[in-house]
Motif scaffolding. Structure first.
Motif, short mmCIF file in Angstrom:
data_model
loop_
_atom_site.label_atom_id
_atom_site.label_comp_id
_atom_site.label_asym_id
_atom_site.label_seq_id
_atom_site.Cartn_x
_atom_site.Cartn_y
_atom_site.Cartn_z
N ARG A 308 32.18 6.01 -69.80
CA ARG A 308 32.26 4.56 -70.05
C ARG A 308 33.27 3.99 -69.07
O ARG A 308 34.30 4.59 -68.82
CB ARG A 308 32.75 4.29 -71.47
N PRO A 309 32.96 2.81 -68.55
CA PRO A 309 33.96 2.21 -67.67
C PRO A 309 35.27 2.04 -68.43
O PRO A 309 35.27 1.52 -69.55
CB PRO A 309 33.35 0.87 -67.28
N SER A 310 36.35 2.48 -67.81
CA SER A 310 37.62 2.49 -68.54
C SER A 310 38.26 1.11 -68.55
O SER A 310 39.13 0.83 -69.34
CB SER A 310 38.57 3.49 -67.90
N ASP A 311 37.80 0.24 -67.64
CA ASP A 311 38.50 -1.04 -67.49
C ASP A 311 37.88 -2.16 -68.32
O ASP A 311 38.23 -3.30 -68.20
CB ASP A 311 38.54 -1.45 -66.01
N VAL A 312 36.88 -1.83 -69.13
CA VAL A 312 36.28 -2.86 -69.98
C VAL A 312 36.65 -2.54 -71.42
O VAL A 312 36.47 -1.42 -71.87
CB VAL A 312 34.75 -2.85 -69.87
N GLU A 313 37.16 -3.53 -72.09
CA GLU A 313 37.46 -3.24 -73.48
C GLU A 313 36.16 -3.22 -74.25
O GLU A 313 35.25 -4.03 -74.01
CB GLU A 313 38.46 -4.24 -74.08
N GLU A 314 36.01 -2.24 -75.10
CA GLU A 314 34.77 -2.07 -75.86
C GLU A 314 34.61 -3.25 -76.79
O GLU A 314 35.15 -3.27 -77.89
CB GLU A 314 34.85 -0.75 -76.63
N GLY A 315 33.87 -4.25 -76.35
CA GLY A 315 33.75 -5.47 -77.13
C GLY A 315 32.95 -5.25 -78.41
O GLY A 315 31.97 -4.54 -78.42
N MET A 316 33.39 -5.84 -79.47
CA MET A 316 32.60 -5.87 -80.69
C MET A 316 31.53 -6.94 -80.47
O MET A 316 31.39 -7.46 -79.39
CB MET A 316 33.48 -6.26 -81.87
N ASN A 317 30.82 -7.32 -81.48
CA ASN A 317 29.90 -8.43 -81.28
C ASN A 317 30.47 -9.71 -81.90
O ASN A 317 31.47 -9.69 -82.61
CB ASN A 317 28.50 -8.11 -81.79
N GLY A 318 29.82 -10.81 -81.59
CA GLY A 318 30.34 -12.10 -82.00
C GLY A 318 30.50 -12.24 -83.50
O GLY A 318 31.37 -12.94 -83.98
N PHE A 319 29.67 -11.54 -84.23
CA PHE A 319 29.75 -11.65 -85.69
C PHE A 319 30.99 -10.93 -86.23
O PHE A 319 31.78 -11.52 -86.96
CB PHE A 319 28.48 -11.07 -86.31
N VAL A 320 31.19 -9.69 -85.85
CA VAL A 320 32.28 -8.95 -86.46
C VAL A 320 33.65 -9.31 -85.88
O VAL A 320 34.67 -8.98 -86.47
CB VAL A 320 32.06 -7.42 -86.38
N ASP A 321 33.65 -9.99 -84.73
CA ASP A 321 34.93 -10.45 -84.19
C ASP A 321 35.47 -11.64 -84.96
O ASP A 321 36.66 -11.90 -84.96
CB ASP A 321 34.76 -10.88 -82.73
N ALA A 322 34.57 -12.40 -85.56
CA ALA A 322 34.99 -13.59 -86.28
C ALA A 322 35.45 -13.18 -87.68
O ALA A 322 35.10 -12.11 -88.16
CB ALA A 322 33.83 -14.57 -86.37
N PRO A 323 36.24 -14.02 -88.32
CA PRO A 323 36.79 -13.63 -89.63
C PRO A 323 35.71 -13.19 -90.62
O PRO A 323 35.88 -12.20 -91.33
CB PRO A 323 37.48 -14.90 -90.11
N CYS A 324 34.59 -13.90 -90.66
CA CYS A 324 33.58 -13.59 -91.68
C CYS A 324 32.97 -12.20 -91.50
O CYS A 324 32.52 -11.59 -92.47
CB CYS A 324 32.47 -14.63 -91.65
N GLY A 325 32.92 -11.73 -90.27
CA GLY A 325 32.23 -10.47 -89.99
C GLY A 325 32.79 -9.28 -90.73
O GLY A 325 32.07 -8.33 -91.03
N THR A 326 34.07 -9.32 -91.03
CA THR A 326 34.67 -8.19 -91.73
C THR A 326 35.35 -8.68 -93.02
O THR A 326 36.26 -8.03 -93.53
CB THR A 326 35.71 -7.47 -90.85
N CYS A 327 34.89 -9.80 -93.51
CA CYS A 327 35.57 -10.42 -94.65
C CYS A 327 35.24 -9.70 -95.95
O CYS A 327 34.07 -9.45 -96.25
CB CYS A 327 35.13 -11.87 -94.75
N PRO A 328 36.26 -9.36 -96.71
CA PRO A 328 36.01 -8.64 -97.97
C PRO A 328 35.31 -9.50 -99.03
O PRO A 328 34.71 -8.95 -99.95
CB PRO A 328 37.41 -8.23 -98.44
N VAL A 329 35.40 -10.81 -98.91
CA VAL A 329 34.75 -11.65 -99.93
C VAL A 329 33.56 -12.41 -99.36
O VAL A 329 33.15 -13.44 -99.88
CB VAL A 329 35.76 -12.66 -100.56
N PHE A 330 32.98 -11.84 -98.32
CA PHE A 330 31.86 -12.50 -97.63
C PHE A 330 30.76 -12.93 -98.60
O PHE A 330 30.25 -14.04 -98.52
CB PHE A 330 31.30 -11.52 -96.59
N ASP A 331 30.42 -12.04 -99.51
CA ASP A 331 29.31 -12.34 -100.42
C ASP A 331 29.68 -13.38 -101.47
O ASP A 331 28.81 -14.01 -102.06
CB ASP A 331 28.82 -11.07 -101.11
N LEU A 332 30.96 -13.54 -101.71
CA LEU A 332 31.40 -14.51 -102.73
C LEU A 332 31.63 -15.89 -102.15
O LEU A 332 31.72 -16.88 -102.87
CB LEU A 332 32.69 -14.03 -103.38
N CYS A 333 31.75 -15.93 -100.84
CA CYS A 333 32.13 -17.16 -100.18
C CYS A 333 31.00 -18.17 -100.23
O CYS A 333 29.85 -17.85 -99.95
CB CYS A 333 32.51 -16.86 -98.74
#
Ligand code: SF4
Lengths: 358, 675
Positions: A308-333
Motif C-alpha cells: 500500500r502506498p505509505s504516504d496516503v492515509e487509509e481514508g474511511m468513507n464519507g459515511f463513517v467519517d461523519a459523526p452518524c457513521g459510528t454513532c451509538p444511538v444512530f437507530d434512536l436518532c
C-alpha cells in the motif's frame, strides 16, 4: 484356541511344567520383541520361532501372553494375528477393572481417530457416571488421552496415550490441542511476508534518481499554460507528486512470484517448524488466510505482498467519517426530539459548536 | 425500474430537504405531498395539501422545470398525473460537483454555462443567450453586474448546493450571490498563482459572444453533458413502460397480447429495445447551422477541429464558420453523465489510496478518455445476458472503451514523474538508458524524467497500468497488443469490488475487533458462501470462541446473518449447525439507507447551525455589507461569520463524501442476485 480343558490335560510334573512353560513364554515374548515395534505376528511367524513343541503348545503359550496383556489379539484380513505390548503397559492393563478394560478395548479399537464418550457409552452399555469414572482412572494411569475434536468442537475424543491424534480430530499442523496455534501461525505468516518481500521487492531510496527537475517542470508548465483555452483545458489537472523522504518498497521489475509450494520449501529448509508435517495444502490454507487479512494478494496460483502506498492515509468513507457513521444511538436518532441532529453531542464536538439543550 | 428510482422514506426526507434548500418552501411543500402520497393528479394534490391551486401550480412549474417530477400531460392531457423523479431529486446534491467536474474537464467557461443551465433548469437556447446577452443592455455584456451576472437572481440564489463548490476545493463560496462569470475557485494546485495572473483568468472566463456560447453548448452536447429535452423525458417509469409495451406489442406481436413464453419474451425484448431507442435519441445532437465568421468572433477554430473528431458523421463547421444552434432547441444538464464522471473520480481516488499516485494519474487519463464515449454507468435496460457464456466471451469489445498505453503516454499530464514507484533496474531497462544502477540502488547518471521518448513513456505507463491491473480489484484488464498494449476497463466487475470495499470500510470503522477480524470474516464469507463454525475456523484460522464474538458483533450491525439448522428432530442449539452467511445485496442496501440517513442528519444539523447565526447572516448579506464585511461588521461578527462558513464547508464536504458512498452503492451497477 487354548481352553481350560486343554490346560487341565497337562497332568504330571506340574511344578516343573509351569516353570518350563514360563520360560518358554518369556522366550517367545523376547523373540517377538526383537521385531520392530508394532509388528503383527501371524501364527506361522510364531511357529517359525520354534519355541513351542507343537501347535497345541504354541496356542497355550500365546493364550498365556494374551491373558497377561503382553499380547493383543487382532485380526488382519480375516486371519488372526497378535501384536506385542510393552511389559509396563501390560502391567498397567493387568491392574484394570473389567469395566476399565472394556473401555480400553474400545478406545484401542478406534486407534488414532479416537472415540467419543457418547459412543463409548453406547457400545459398553455403561452409565455415564461409570464411564466417566473409568475414563478418569485410565487417564490417570497414562493409558489414554483425551482431545477436543476439531470437526465437532463440543466432542471429547479418547484415544490411546501413545497415539498421535489423527488430523480429523486434531486438525492440521496449525492446530494443537484442538485449537489454532496462534503463536505458530503468527510466526510463520511473518516469515512468509519476509520471504516474499525479499524475493519480489526492492527498496528505493529517496534520492535514487537525483535529477534536478525544477527547471524542467517550470518550463513544461509555462508551455501548458500558454496553450490553454476553453476547449483545450488540460485533460488532467496538474499534480505534483509528493516528495519522498523515506525509503520506499516497490515491486521489483520482473518479480518471480512465489507459489505455495515454493514458499513451503523455503519454510521447511529454514527448519522453524519441528515435529510437524506441513503439506502444500496446509501452506495454501495459511496463505489464503493471509489474503483474507489483506496482507497478501493472490494472482493465479502465486502470491505477492499487498503493498500500500505509505504516504496516503487509509481514508474511511464519507459515511463513517461523519459523526452518524459510528454513532451509538444512530437507530434512536430522529428528526426531532431528545436525540436529533439539533441536540446531538457528537456533531457539537465534531464542529466545535453548541447544540440545542432539551 | 432503475435502482435509484426506488423510493424509501429516508430518501424522501433527504430529497425534501434538498428541494427546500434550493427551491424554497413552496416547491418543497408540493414535493413533500407527492413524496407522501405518490403519483397524484392535480385535483388530488389539491385535496391532499393545504395549498391553493395557484400555489400548487407555481410549485409544480418549478419542479417540472428542474425535472424533479414526471408528468403524464402528453398522454393524458385532461387529468395529468405527477410523480417524483427520485433520481433527479437526489441528483440535487451533485450540482456543486457537476460544476467542478465540468470545470476540470472543459474549463471555466463551460462550468459557467453549466452553472446557469442548472440554475435555470431546462432552457431554450434563445433564453440562455438572452440571459447572457440581454438585448437591451448591450453595453454591460461583459461586466459582472450585467448580462453575465443576470442570472444571479434566479431561485437558486444563496443555496447551499447550486452555488458551485461544496467546499471540495478548499474554498467555500459561502452565501455570497453567485457571480456567473467570475466564480472564484481556489484550484488545488495554484500555489504558483500570482494575483496578476488571476485577473487575467477572470477575464478569460467571460463568454464574449453568442457564437462562443453556442460553441460551448454544442461541445458539451457532443460530450454528453448537455442533452436536448424531449417529451418522453417527462414520462414516469410506469407510463414509459406502458407506451413502449404497446409499441412493442404492435411491432413484434402484430398487436396481439402475447401468449406463451416465447411471445412474452419477444415482447419483453421489444420493450427494452424501444426504451433504449427512446433514451438514445435524447443524446443525439441536432446538427447546427453555421454562419460565416466575422471579425468579432474570437478564434474558435480549435474547437471546430475538435468537434470534427467527436461530432456525428464527423461533421464540423469549416474553419471560417461558426456554429449557430437552433434557438428553439431546449436543453438540460444530463445527470447520467455526472454519474459517469463521479465514477471516474471515485476510481481515481481509490487507486491513489490503494496503488499509488502515479498509477492513479495514469488511470485518470485512461478513464477520461473513455468518458467521452460513456453515456451512463450501466444500462438498466440492457438485454439480459445470453444464457450460454461462450457467446458472451465471443462478444467483441467496443473499441471506444479500449485505451492503449501509447494513447495515455500522449494524453497524460507531462509534469508527472513516470519513474516514481518503479524499480530502478526496470527504469533503466524500459527507458533504454545508458545509465546504470549502482550498489546503493541509485540511478547514475540520473535520468531526466521529462525528456523521454514516447516509446519509453508508453513502456513506463504500461508498467503502471500493470500494477493497477494486478490489484485484486482488477482496475484494468489486458486486451491486446495494439498501441504497445491495449487495456479494457471492466466496469461491472469493478463496481462489485467497490461495493464490497465500501462495506468493508464501514465494518472496519466499527471497533478494534471489527477492524481486525470483521473485515476478514466478511471476506471469508464472500469467498466461500455459507459456512458453519468449523469451516469458518479453517478459513480464518482462528479459535472458534473468537470467531463467535466477531460474528455476533456483525450480526448486531446487520452485516451478516446466521441460521440454525437442526440436525436432529428436536430443535436444540447443541444439535444444530450454525450457518453464517453474508448477503452482499442486503448489506449494500442497509448501508445505502444508513448513508441517506447520515446525509439527512448532516443537513438537519446544518439547518440548525444556520438558524443560530441567522441574524448575522441577514446582516452580512445586506447589499451594503456584502463585499465590505470588514467595514460594517464587528470583530466578533466577523469571527462568527468565519466560523459559520467553516462549519458549512465541513458539513457540505461530508455530505458530498457521503454522496460518493451512495454513488458506489447505488449508481454503478444494478441489484445483485443474492447468494
Ligand atoms: S445526529 Fe448525532 S445522535 Fe443522531 S445519529 Fe447522528 S451522531 Fe448520532
Amino acid at each position: 484356541m487354548a481352553t481350560d480343558s486343554q490346560r487341565a490335560a497337562a497332568p504330571a510334573g506340574e511344578a516343573l511344567d509351569s516353570v518350563l512353560q514360563q520360560n518358554k513364554i518369556d522366550v517367545l515374548y523376547d523373540q517377538c520383541a526383537k521385531a520392530p515395534q508394532g509388528t503383527l505376528f501371524f501364527q506361522r511367524d510364531l511357529s517359525n520361532m520354534a519355541v513351542a513343541e507343537n501347535l497345541n503348545e504354541l496356542i497355550v503359550l500365546v493364550q498365556e501372553l494374551v491373558d497377561m496383556q503382553l499380547m493383543k489379539p487382532m485380526t488382519f484380513d480375516g486371519e488372526p494375528c497378535w501384536k506385542l505390548r510393552t511389559r509396563q503397559d501390560a502391567e498397567k492393563l493387568r491392574k484394570l477393572t473389567s469395566e476399565e478394560r472394556l473401555l480400553y478395548h474400545h478406545i484401542d479399537q478406534a486407534q488414532a481417530e479416537g472415540i467419543w464418550t457418547k459412543a463409548l457409552r453406547l457400545r459398553t452399555n455403561m452409565t455415564p457416571q461409570a464411564v466417566n469414572k473409568c475414563l478418569k482412572s485410565l487417564e490417570n494411569k497414562d493409558l489414554v488421552q483425551s482431545v477436543m475434536s476439531v470437526k465437532f468442537p463440543a466432542r471429547k475424543m479418547y484415544l490411546l496415550k501413545h497415539l498421535r491424534p489423527s488430523e480429523d480430530i486434531a486438525g492440521g499442523p496449525w492446530q494443537s490441542e484442538g485449537d489454532f496455534d496462534m503463536a505458530l501461525i503468527d510466526t510463520v505468516s511473518r516469515i512468509v511476508e519476509q520471504l516474499i518481500q525479499k524475493e519480489t521487492c526492492v527498496t528505493v531510496q529517496p534520492g535514487y534518481n537525483n535529477y534536478d527537475r525544477s527547471e524542467a517542470i517550470a518550463q513544461k508548465k509555462a508551455q501548458r499554460r500558454a496553450a490553454q483555452d476553453i476547449e483545450d483545458a488540460p485533460a488532467v489537472k496538474p499534480y505534483h507528486p509528493p516528495r519522498h523522504n523515506k525509503p520506499r518498497l516497490v515491486l521489483s521489475h520482473d518479480p518471480k512470484l512465489p507459489t505455495a509450494a515454493s514458499l513451503l520449501e523455503q519454510i521447511i529448509s529454514l527448519g522453524i517448524i519441528r515435529d510437524k508435517v506441513i503439506r502444500e495444502s496446509d501452506m495454501e490454507q495459511l496463505l489464503d488466510m493471509m489474503v483474507l487479512e489483506g496482507r497478501l494478494e493472490k494472482i493465479g496460483a502465486t502470491y505477492r505482498l499487498a503493498l500500500r502506498p505509505s504516504d496516503v492515509e487509509e481514508g474511511m468513507n464519507g459515511f463513517v467519517d461523519a459523526p452518524c457513521g459510528t454513532c451509538p444511538v444512530f437507530d434512536l436518532c430522529g428528526d426531532s426530539g431528545e436525540i436529533s441532529a439539533r441536540t446531538c453531542v457528537y456533531f457539537a464536538e465534531w464542529l466545535g459548536t453548541e447544540s440545542e439543550v432539551v | 425500474m432503475s435502482y435509484a428510482q426506488r423510493e424509501t422514506p429516508i430518501l424522501a426526507e433527504l430529497c425534501e430537504l434538498l428541494v427546500e434548500d434550493i427551491y424554497g418552501e413552496l416547491a418543497a411543500r408540493v414535493f413533500s405531498v407527492l413524496a407522501r402520497h405518490g403519483r397524484q393528479t392535480l385535483s388530488a394534490l389539491n385535496k391532499a395539501s393545504y395549498l391553493n391551486s395557484r400555489q400548487i401550480k407555481h410549485g409544480l412549474v418549478v419542479l417540472i422545470q428542474q425535472h424533479l417530477i414526471f408528468h403524464s400531460a402528453s398522454i393524458e392531457p385532461h387529468a395529468a398525473s405527477y410523480e417524483i423523479d427520485w433520481q433527479q431529486a437526489y441528483g440535487l446534491v451533485r450540482y456543486g460537483r457537476t460544476l467542478k467536474s465540468v470545470e476540470e474537464r472543459f474549463g471555466d467557461k463551460a462550468a459557467n454555462v453549466m452553472s446557469n443551465l442548472i440554475t435555470l433548469g431546462h432552457t431554450r437556447i434563445q433564453d440562455l443567450r438572452e440571459a447572457y446577452f440581454p438585448p437591451h443592455t448591450e453595453e454591460s455584456a461583459s461586466g459582472e453586474e450585467g448580462a453575465n451576472g443576470a442570472l444571479g437572481d434566479a431561485k437558486a440564489n444563496g443555496s447551499l448546493f447550486v452555488n458551485g463548490d461544496t467546499g471540495m476545493n478548499g474554498h467555500a463560496n459561502g452565501t455570497a450571490p453567485p457571480k456567473l462569470n467570475g466564480v472564484k475557485r481556489a484550484r488545488p494546485s495554484d500555489e504558483e498563482e500570482v494575483d496578476g495572473e488571476y485577473e487575467d483568468r477572470v477575464e478569460d472566463k467571460t463568454i464574449k459572444s453568442v457564437a462562443e456560447l453556442d460553441s460551448i453548448i454544442y461541445h458539451l452536447m457532443l460530450q454528453g453533458w448537455i442533452v436536448k429535452v424531449e417529451w418522453t423525458q417527462y414520462l414516469g417509469p410506469g407510463d414509459l413502460h406502458d407506451i413502449t409495451r404497446q409499441e412493442a406489442i404492435e411491432s413484434v406481436n402484430e398487436g396481439k397480447l402475447p401468449h406463451g413464453t416465447k411471445e412474452k419474451e419477444a415482447v419483453a425484448y421489444g420493450i427494452l429495445r424501444r426504451k433504449r431507442e427512446i433514451r438514445d435519441e435524447w443524446l443525439n445532437v441536432p446538427q447546427p447551422t453555421t454562419r460565416k465568421r466575422t471579425s468579432a468572433d474570437s478564434d474558435l477554430s480549435r474547437s471546430n477541429k475538435r468537434q470534427r473528431l467527436a461530432g456525428p458523421n464527423n461533421w464540423a463547421p469549416r474553419d471560417d464558420e461558426v456554429i449557430v444552434l437552433d434557438e428553439n432547441l431546449t436543453i438540460r444538464a444530463n445527470p447520467e453523465k455526472m454519474t459517469v464522471a463521479l465514477r471516474t473520480d471515485i476510481l481515481v481516488r481509490l487507486v491513489r489510496q490503494l496503488v499509488g499516485h502515479v498509477p492513479a494519474t495514469v488511470y485518470e487519463t485512461m478513464l477520461r478518455q473513455i468518458e467521452a464515449n460513456t453515456p451512463r454507468c450501466y444500462d438498466e435496460w440492457a438485454d439480459p445476458p445470453p444464457a450460454d457464456t461462450a457467446a458472451m466471451a465471443n462478444e467483441s469489445v467496443d473499441a471506444r472503451f479500449l485505451v492503449t498505453s501509447r494513447e495515455v503516454a500522449k494524453n497524460i499530464d507531462p509534469s508527472i514523474d513516470l519513474l516514481e514507484g518503479l524499480d530502478p533496474h526496470g527504469i533503466v531497462l524500459m527507458t533504454y538508458s545508458t545509465s546504470h544502477v549502482d550498489k546503493k540502488g541509485n540511478i547514475v547518471p540520473p535520468i531526466d524524467p521529462f525528456n523521454l521518448s514516447v516509446d519509453a513513456r508508453a513502456r513506463l505507463i504500461d508498467k503502471h497500468i500493470t500494477a493497477i491491473a494486478n490489484h485484486p480489484f482488477r482496475f484494468a484488464t489486458w486486451h491486446s497488443r495494439a498501441g504497445f498494449s491495449q487495456w479494457r476497463i471492466d466496469f461491472p466487475e469493478i463496481a462489485l469490488s467497490l461495493i464490497q470495499h465500501e462495506i468493508e470500510t464501514t465494518i472496519a470503522a466499527g471497533n478494534e475487533r471489527d477492524k481486525k477480524y470483521g473485515v476478514k470474516l466478511i471476506r471469508a464469507l464472500k469467498k466461500k458462501g455459507k459456512l458453519d463454525e468449523r469451516q469458518m475456523g479453517n478459513v480464518m484460522m482462528m479459535p472458534a470462541a473468537e470467531i463467535r464474538s466477531v460474528v455476533n458483533g456483525l450480526t448486531v450491525r446487520g452485516f451478516v446473518q446466521t441460521q440454525e439448522i437442526p440436525k436432529v428432530e428436536r430443535r436444540e442449539a447443541k444439535h444444530s449447525f450454525h450457518l453464517i452467511w453474508y448477503d452482499r445485496q442486503r448489506a449494500r442496501e442497509k448501508l445505502l439507507q444508513d448513508t441517506y440517513k447520515g446525509m439527512v442528519r448532516a443537513l438537519q444539523r446544518l439547518k440548525y447551525e444556520k438558524e443560530t447565526v441567522a441574524g448575522l447572516l441577514a446582516k452580512a448579506e445586506r447589499t451594503d455589507v456584502a463585499g465590505n464585511e470588514e467595514r460594517w461588521l464587528s470583530k466578533g461578527e466577523l469571527e462568527a461569520l468565519k466560523k459559520w462558513r467553516g462549519v458549512q464547508e465541513k458539513v457540505l464536504l461530508q455530505v458530498s463524501r457521503m454522496d460518493e458512498v451512495v454513488a458506489v452503492l447505488r449508481d454503478f451497477c444494478g441489484p445483485l442476485v443474492s447468494v
